[in-house]
Design an enzyme around this catalytic site. Structure first.
Site, PDB file in Angstrom:
ATOM      1  N   ARG A 108       0.817  -1.235   0.000  1.00  0.00           N
ATOM      2  CA  ARG A 108       0.000   0.000   0.000  1.00  0.00           C
ATOM      3  C   ARG A 108       0.843   1.274   0.000  1.00  0.00           C
ATOM      4  NH1 ARG A 108      -3.396  -2.815   3.745  1.00  0.00           N
ATOM      5  NH2 ARG A 108      -5.072  -3.802   2.583  1.00  0.00           N
ATOM      6  N   LYS A 130       3.108  11.775 -11.190  1.00  0.00           N
ATOM      7  CA  LYS A 130       2.221  10.916 -11.996  1.00  0.00           C
ATOM      8  C   LYS A 130       2.997   9.680 -12.374  1.00  0.00           C
ATOM      9  CE  LYS A 130      -0.225  14.032 -15.003  1.00  0.00           C
ATOM     10  NZ  LYS A 130      -0.687  14.009 -16.383  1.00  0.00           N
ATOM     11  N   GLU A 172       9.880  17.847 -25.197  1.00  0.00           N
ATOM     12  CA  GLU A 172       9.179  18.320 -23.987  1.00  0.00           C
ATOM     13  C   GLU A 172       9.667  19.716 -23.580  1.00  0.00           C
ATOM     14  OE1 GLU A 172       6.618  16.651 -23.099  1.00  0.00           O
ATOM     15  OE2 GLU A 172       7.024  14.627 -23.857  1.00  0.00           O
ATOM     16  N   LYS A 214       8.168  23.022 -14.601  1.00  0.00           N
ATOM     17  CA  LYS A 214       7.245  21.902 -14.330  1.00  0.00           C
ATOM     18  C   LYS A 214       6.846  21.883 -12.855  1.00  0.00           C
ATOM     19  CE  LYS A 214       5.543  17.448 -15.065  1.00  0.00           C
ATOM     20  NZ  LYS A 214       5.591  16.151 -15.670  1.00  0.00           N
ATOM     21  N   GLU A 224      -4.143  17.922 -11.318  1.00  0.00           N
ATOM     22  CA  GLU A 224      -4.551  18.159 -12.693  1.00  0.00           C
ATOM     23  C   GLU A 224      -6.022  18.561 -12.836  1.00  0.00           C
ATOM     24  OE1 GLU A 224      -2.518  15.719 -15.560  1.00  0.00           O
ATOM     25  OE2 GLU A 224      -4.063  16.118 -17.045  1.00  0.00           O
ATOM     26  N   ARG A 228      -2.303  22.341 -14.962  1.00  0.00           N
ATOM     27  CA  ARG A 228      -1.417  21.213 -15.278  1.00  0.00           C
ATOM     28  C   ARG A 228      -1.818  20.529 -16.584  1.00  0.00           C
ATOM     29  NH1 ARG A 228       0.601  16.706 -10.934  1.00  0.00           N
ATOM     30  NH2 ARG A 228       2.019  15.601 -12.312  1.00  0.00           N
ATOM     31  N   ASN A 232      -0.224  18.900 -21.434  1.00  0.00           N
ATOM     32  CA  ASN A 232      -0.608  17.927 -22.460  1.00  0.00           C
ATOM     33  C   ASN A 232      -0.559  18.504 -23.864  1.00  0.00           C
ATOM     34  OD1 ASN A 232      -1.293  15.545 -20.868  1.00  0.00           O
ATOM     35  ND2 ASN A 232      -2.790  16.899 -19.930  1.00  0.00           N
ATOM     36  N   HIS A 235       0.102  16.356 -26.823  1.00  0.00           N
ATOM     37  CA  HIS A 235       0.023  14.959 -26.390  1.00  0.00           C
ATOM     38  C   HIS A 235      -1.276  14.255 -26.792  1.00  0.00           C
ATOM     39  CE1 HIS A 235       3.599  15.952 -24.267  1.00  0.00           C
ATOM     40  NE2 HIS A 235       3.685  14.778 -23.708  1.00  0.00           N
ATOM     41  N   HIS A 239      -0.135  11.079 -28.385  1.00  0.00           N
ATOM     42  CA  HIS A 239      -0.304   9.741 -27.798  1.00  0.00           C
ATOM     43  C   HIS A 239      -0.984   8.789 -28.773  1.00  0.00           C
ATOM     44  CE1 HIS A 239       0.069  10.831 -23.253  1.00  0.00           C
ATOM     45  NE2 HIS A 239       1.224  10.549 -23.803  1.00  0.00           N
ATOM     46  N   HIS A 249       8.169   8.724 -28.351  1.00  0.00           N
ATOM     47  CA  HIS A 249       7.290   9.662 -27.643  1.00  0.00           C
ATOM     48  C   HIS A 249       7.535  11.101 -28.140  1.00  0.00           C
ATOM     49  CE1 HIS A 249       4.776  11.006 -24.338  1.00  0.00           C
ATOM     50  NE2 HIS A 249       5.723  11.861 -23.971  1.00  0.00           N
TER      51      HIS A 249
END
Ligand SMILES: NC(=O)c1ccc[n+]([C@@H]2O[C@H](COP(=O)([O-])OP(=O)(O)OC[C@H]3O[C@@H](n4cnc5c(N)ncnc54)[C@H](O)[C@@H]3O)[C@@H](O)[C@H]2O)c1
Length: 344
Positions: A108, A130, A172, A214, A224, A228, A232, A235, A239, A249
């Site tokens: 956990r 993330k 990026e 960032k 997000e 934030r 993207n 992206h 993606h 990527h």
């Protein structure tokens, strides 16, 4: 070495810029820590891993899946890792995403930290908490948001980074410049990949700048809900392209940024979108590709930024100012179709 500390509701992150890998021994108890890395990094930096507990994975995005997470967990059991163990991801974004994910679910949740070894992981993937895995064609569909305890930047890893991975990282960096910082964009415009690679000081300052960009957006919007989402940029289409075609990527994000810039011109009157194409070229990134609109759109609709029949698409008001712009899916489908016609 420069230390920055960021306090977020989901944890405190210590960031060591321009540091040495040896610093790890001060951050964790070597006997009670397990490093996760991949075969490429391990074979090129073997000496650094001496006397550490190491789990070495096969490299590549195709291994960023639940099966690999399960395999890491099995090895953690073999190492008798417990709640006091620290997991350290030493690698690119695939390794940091997987390590953060496993550390979030093993018993956990156990402590973890990252040593990013690609430019992309340094400026982006390792920051923000993330993490997760891909499921079939859907990138990062399963995961959680949990902060690493520390990030250690040792630029000596970059000596062995393949050329393509430099471009991936710059995709990026260019993204950050487009959405947040026109001065960074101008700097990138005045240099090129080859020039920056030779200038260690400039490279370190660009990495530090991107880390702070960032961090600032993560701090403002840890889960997000707002700003934030701007990260993207490029992206949504990127993606979808990445899962359907043989693209890295960075290449996919570069193509996604060109599409988003074209859409920004069409919908909200962005000027200077050719400058984005020019800069991407300077960092050896692709800017035009012909693709199957229907095939790509079918994947694109599963993007996490879709809410019912609307996509929260990231556009640019101007270079340095990204905005979230809702677009109805049927409109977006038409735009993608028009764009592919233009690129034929
Ligand atoms: N969590 C986030 O916020 C976030 C943000 C951006 C990207 N990502 C994820 O990051 C991943 C991409 O990261 P990446 O581009 O770093 O990919 P990667 O981890 O696959 O690394 C790219 C390649 O470089 C090799 N490599 C890594 N470091 C090296 C070094 N120092 N020397 C030689 N070879 C080295 C790796 O073995 C691999 O073959 C994607 O899965 C993406 O979804 C996550």
């Amino acid at each position: 070495m420069k230390k920055i500390q960021q306090v977020l509701s989901s944890g405190k992150v210590d960031i060591y810029l321009d540091a040495s890998f040896n610093l790890l021994t001060k951050l964790v108890d070597k006997k009670n820590a397990v490093i996760v890395t991949d075969e490429n990094i391990f074979s090129k930096h073997r000496a650094k891993f001496k006397n550490w507990n190491v789990i070495t994975l096969k490299p590549g995005e195709q291994y960023k899946i639940q099966l690999t997470a399960d395999a890491i967990i099995e090895q953690l059991i073999e190492f008798q890792a417990d709640r006091s163990t620290t997991l350290i991801g030493v690698g690119g974004g695939v390794i940091t995403d997987l390590t953060g994910y496993v550390a979030s679910i093993y018993m956990r949740g156990i402590r973890f930290g990252f040593v990013p070894t690609t430019l992309l992981a340094m400026v982006d993937a390792s920051i923000g908490g993330k993490n997760g895995v891909d499921v079939g064609a859907y990138k990062n569909l399963v995961g959680s948001i949990r902060q690493p305890s520390f990030l250690l930047y040792d630029y000596s890893f970059l000596k062995t980074l393949p050329e393509m991975e430099w471009s991936n990282g710059f995709a990026e960096i260019i993204k950050h410049a487009c959405i947040f910082d026109n001065r960074l964009f101008d700097l990138l415009k005045n240099y090129s990949l080859d020039k920056i690679k030779k200038d260690k000081k400039l490279l370190a300052s660009i990495v530090a700048k991107n880390v702070s960009l960032k961090l600032a957006v993560v701090k403002k919007d840890e889960f997000e809900k707002g700003d934030r989402k701007l990260l993207n940029f490029g992206h949504t289409l990127g993606h979808a392209l990445e899962t359907q075609y043989d693209l890295t990527h960075g290449q996919a994000v570069a193509l996604g940024m060109v599409f988003a810039a074209w859409l920004s011109e069409k919908i909200i009157g962005l000027k200077k979108s050719p400058e984005i194409i020019q800069v991407l070229g300077q960092y050896k990134l692709p800017t035009f590709a012909s693709f199957d609109a229907d095939r790509v759109f079918n994947v694109l609709v599963m993007d996490k930024k879709r809410v019912s029949n609307t996509m929260h698409f990231i556009l640019l008001n101007r270079i340095g100012k990204g905005v979230v712009h809702p677009i109805k899916l049927n409109q977006l489908q038409k735009h993608v179709s028009t764009y592919t016609q233009l690129n034929k």
